[in-house]
Scaffold this motif. Structure first.
Motif, short mmCIF file in Angstrom:
data_model
loop_
_atom_site.label_atom_id
_atom_site.label_comp_id
_atom_site.label_asym_id
_atom_site.label_seq_id
_atom_site.Cartn_x
_atom_site.Cartn_y
_atom_site.Cartn_z
N ALA A 90 25.99 22.91 33.05
CA ALA A 90 25.70 23.87 32.00
C ALA A 90 24.72 23.25 31.02
CB ALA A 90 26.99 24.29 31.29
N THR A 91 24.30 24.03 30.04
CA THR A 91 23.42 23.48 28.99
C THR A 91 24.22 22.99 27.80
OG1 THR A 91 23.14 25.59 27.83
CG2 THR A 91 21.62 25.13 29.65
N GLY A 92 25.45 23.50 27.66
CA GLY A 92 26.23 23.18 26.47
C GLY A 92 25.86 24.04 25.27
N THR A 93 24.97 25.02 25.50
CA THR A 93 24.51 25.90 24.42
C THR A 93 24.77 27.35 24.81
OG1 THR A 93 22.76 24.35 23.80
CG2 THR A 93 22.54 26.63 23.04
N ALA A 94 25.43 28.09 23.93
CA ALA A 94 25.72 29.50 24.19
C ALA A 94 24.59 30.37 23.67
CB ALA A 94 27.03 29.90 23.52
N THR A 95 24.22 31.39 24.43
CA THR A 95 23.18 32.35 24.04
C THR A 95 23.77 33.75 24.12
OG1 THR A 95 21.43 30.93 24.94
CG2 THR A 95 20.88 33.24 24.55
N ASN A 96 23.71 34.51 23.01
CA ASN A 96 24.28 35.85 23.07
C ASN A 96 23.27 36.85 23.63
OD1 ASN A 96 22.66 36.94 20.92
ND2 ASN A 96 24.11 36.14 19.41
N LEU A 97 23.76 38.05 23.96
CA LEU A 97 22.92 39.04 24.63
C LEU A 97 21.81 39.56 23.74
CD1 LEU A 97 25.61 41.06 26.62
CD2 LEU A 97 24.26 39.09 27.35
N ASN A 98 22.05 39.59 22.42
CA ASN A 98 20.99 40.00 21.50
C ASN A 98 19.83 39.01 21.55
OD1 ASN A 98 22.09 42.40 20.42
ND2 ASN A 98 23.44 41.21 19.09
N ARG A 99 20.14 37.72 21.54
CA ARG A 99 19.09 36.70 21.61
C ARG A 99 18.38 36.75 22.96
NH1 ARG A 99 14.76 34.44 20.17
NH2 ARG A 99 14.45 32.29 20.89
N LEU A 100 19.13 37.01 24.01
CA LEU A 100 18.53 37.14 25.34
C LEU A 100 17.51 38.27 25.35
CD1 LEU A 100 19.10 35.75 28.15
CD2 LEU A 100 20.37 37.83 28.71
N PHE A 101 17.88 39.40 24.75
CA PHE A 101 16.95 40.53 24.67
C PHE A 101 15.69 40.14 23.89
CE2 PHE A 101 15.17 44.00 22.22
CZ PHE A 101 14.85 44.90 23.21
N GLU A 102 15.85 39.44 22.79
CA GLU A 102 14.71 39.03 21.97
C GLU A 102 13.74 38.17 22.77
OE1 GLU A 102 16.31 37.00 18.65
OE2 GLU A 102 17.13 38.81 17.69
N ILE A 103 14.27 37.25 23.55
CA ILE A 103 13.42 36.35 24.34
C ILE A 103 12.62 37.15 25.36
CG2 ILE A 103 13.39 34.43 25.97
CD1 ILE A 103 15.96 33.40 24.59
N VAL A 104 13.30 38.02 26.11
CA VAL A 104 12.62 38.80 27.14
C VAL A 104 11.59 39.74 26.52
CG1 VAL A 104 12.92 40.48 29.00
CG2 VAL A 104 14.61 38.67 28.69
N ALA A 105 11.98 40.44 25.45
CA ALA A 105 11.05 41.37 24.80
C ALA A 105 9.83 40.65 24.25
CB ALA A 105 11.77 42.12 23.68
N GLY A 106 10.03 39.43 23.74
CA GLY A 106 8.91 38.65 23.21
C GLY A 106 7.93 38.26 24.29
N ILE A 107 8.45 37.88 25.45
CA ILE A 107 7.57 37.49 26.56
C ILE A 107 6.82 38.70 27.11
CG2 ILE A 107 7.53 36.55 28.91
CD1 ILE A 107 10.01 34.87 28.09
N VAL A 108 7.52 39.82 27.22
CA VAL A 108 6.91 41.04 27.76
C VAL A 108 5.97 41.68 26.75
CG1 VAL A 108 7.43 43.38 28.59
CG2 VAL A 108 8.84 41.45 29.31
N GLY A 109 6.23 41.43 25.44
CA GLY A 109 5.42 42.05 24.39
C GLY A 109 5.84 43.47 24.08
N SER A 110 7.15 43.74 24.17
CA SER A 110 7.67 45.08 23.94
C SER A 110 8.27 45.19 22.54
CB SER A 110 8.75 45.41 24.98
OG SER A 110 9.37 46.63 24.69
N ASP A 111 8.09 46.34 21.92
CA ASP A 111 8.70 46.60 20.62
C ASP A 111 9.88 47.56 20.73
OD1 ASP A 111 7.37 48.92 21.18
OD2 ASP A 111 6.11 48.93 19.38
N LEU A 112 10.33 47.83 21.96
CA LEU A 112 11.50 48.68 22.15
C LEU A 112 12.75 47.97 21.63
CD1 LEU A 112 10.89 50.04 25.76
CD2 LEU A 112 10.72 51.33 23.62
N THR A 113 13.74 48.74 21.24
CA THR A 113 15.02 48.19 20.81
C THR A 113 16.09 48.56 21.82
OG1 THR A 113 15.48 50.18 19.50
CG2 THR A 113 14.41 48.31 18.37
N PRO A 114 17.13 47.76 21.93
CA PRO A 114 18.17 48.05 22.93
C PRO A 114 19.12 49.15 22.49
CG PRO A 114 18.75 46.08 21.72
CD PRO A 114 17.38 46.49 21.23
N GLU A 115 19.78 49.76 23.46
CA GLU A 115 20.92 50.62 23.20
C GLU A 115 22.18 49.79 23.36
OE1 GLU A 115 20.57 53.66 26.12
OE2 GLU A 115 19.07 54.82 24.98
#
Length: 326
Positions: free
Chosen positions: A251-276
């Motif tokens: 493991a990495t020993g670091t927890a990542t929540n789903l909101n942060r996961l969304f932020e990372i993916v959206a940042g790479i893709v360049g999307s300004d959509l928000t999640p439901e």
């Protein structure tokens, strides 16, 4: 066991983890790499680049049929036992899941015993902890399952069985065995069968389609996302070590929540959509904790492994690979 000049079998070789283990074995100078797979969940599209290497041999076989393992293990020094059912296919076919994950691994160890294979590295899972209570999770934590759904309990139970079979064969027959408890594995050649890693690729798919991804609950659910290259390196280091009869968190020993996961993916893709937000009806859930702290002290001290790929770098590598696929 020095990797260079040796012969290895990778069960489940046509897979996310199996293909990356094979790549690193070749880079480390392995004499031959046998990819043993029944093609129930993969295809050659994932390993086409590996099949161009004359040191790679593809064997169509099934770990539930021990005779096929015997036939393929001639002269093999070590086995990477990666073939197995994950939680999603397990929920769809529990009978076959139990057969593959429990009886299948017993077959691998028995074939290794009779064929004189020195070591088996078993792909276990942090599912062996079930739904752990808050606090640091080291390898002594017991299996906590009463808060889980049946598919997660059954899957985790088979990983515990696999680990104990490895210890038994190490103690009784001298077949060295190491079990690696993976956290949430993701990376290039990502599939759609991992319950938790699915959030990454599903978020990407929705964003590029111009749709809002759905995040379970309020997005505070956390997981420890470990890149497949780090997982493959842990496999090779476990094989190369003199350690046997042990289980390790990978493991990495670091927890990542789903909101942060969304932020990372959206940042790479360049999307300004928000999640439901909201749970999908009928979705398979394993754990929903907002706290997670896997200890990697034991694996660092005993075999010298520690993760190298950050979640940001790893997701970018996954998405760039996905984009290259068209």
């Amino acid at each position: 066991m020095t990797i260079s000049g040796k012969k290895y079998m990778v069960t489940g070789g046509v897979s996310l983890i199996g293909s990356h283990v094979a790549e690193q074995l070749l880079e480390a100078g392995a004499e031959e790499v046998i990819l043993f797979d029944n093609y129930s969940l993969g295809s050659n599209d994932m390993i086409g680049h590996l099949l161009e290497n004359p040191k790679v041999r593809l064997v169509r076989g099934d770990i539930t049929r021990v005779n096929e393992l015997f036939d393929a293990l001639d002269g093999v020094d070590g086995i990477f036992a990666i073939a197995g059912f994950l939680t999603l296919p397990f929920s769809a076919n529990p009978t076959l899941g139990l057969t593959v994950n429990a009886l299948g691994h017993a077959n691998v160890l028995e074939a290794a015993r009779y064929r004189g294979v020195r070591k088996v590295v078993f792909s276990s899972s942090v599912a062996a902890y079930g739904d752990p209570e808050p606090g640091e999770i080291d390898e002594t934590r017991p299996f906590r399952f009463h808060t889980m759904t049946p598919p997660g309990v059954l899957y985790g139970s088979t990983k515990i069985i696999g680990e104990q079979l490895g210890r038994l064969y190490s103690d009784r027959y001298g077949v060295q065995s190491v079990s690696l408890r993976y956290a949430t594995v993701y990376g290039e050649r990502q599939h759609y069968r991992g319950v938790n890693a699915l959030y990454i690729i599903d978020t990407y798919d929705k964003l590029v389609a111009g749709e809002r991804p759905r995040i379970p609950g309020d997005g505070s659910e956390v997981h420890d996302y470990i890149h497949v290259a780090d997982v493959a390196r842990a496999n090779l280091m476990a094989m190369d070590s003199d350690v046997t009869g042990e289980s390790f968190n990978v493991a990495t020993g670091t927890a990542t929540n789903l909101n942060r996961l969304f932020e990372i993916v959206a940042g790479i893709v360049g999307s300004d959509l928000t999640p439901e937000y909201g749970d999908k009806e009928g979705a398979v859930r394993v754990t929903t904790s907002s706290e997670l702290d896997f200890s990697i002290t034991k694996i660092r001290e005993m075999i010298g492994w520690q993760p190298q790929v950050s979640i940001e770098e790893g997701i970018e590598r996954l998405i760039r690979w996905r984009q290259s696929q068209g």
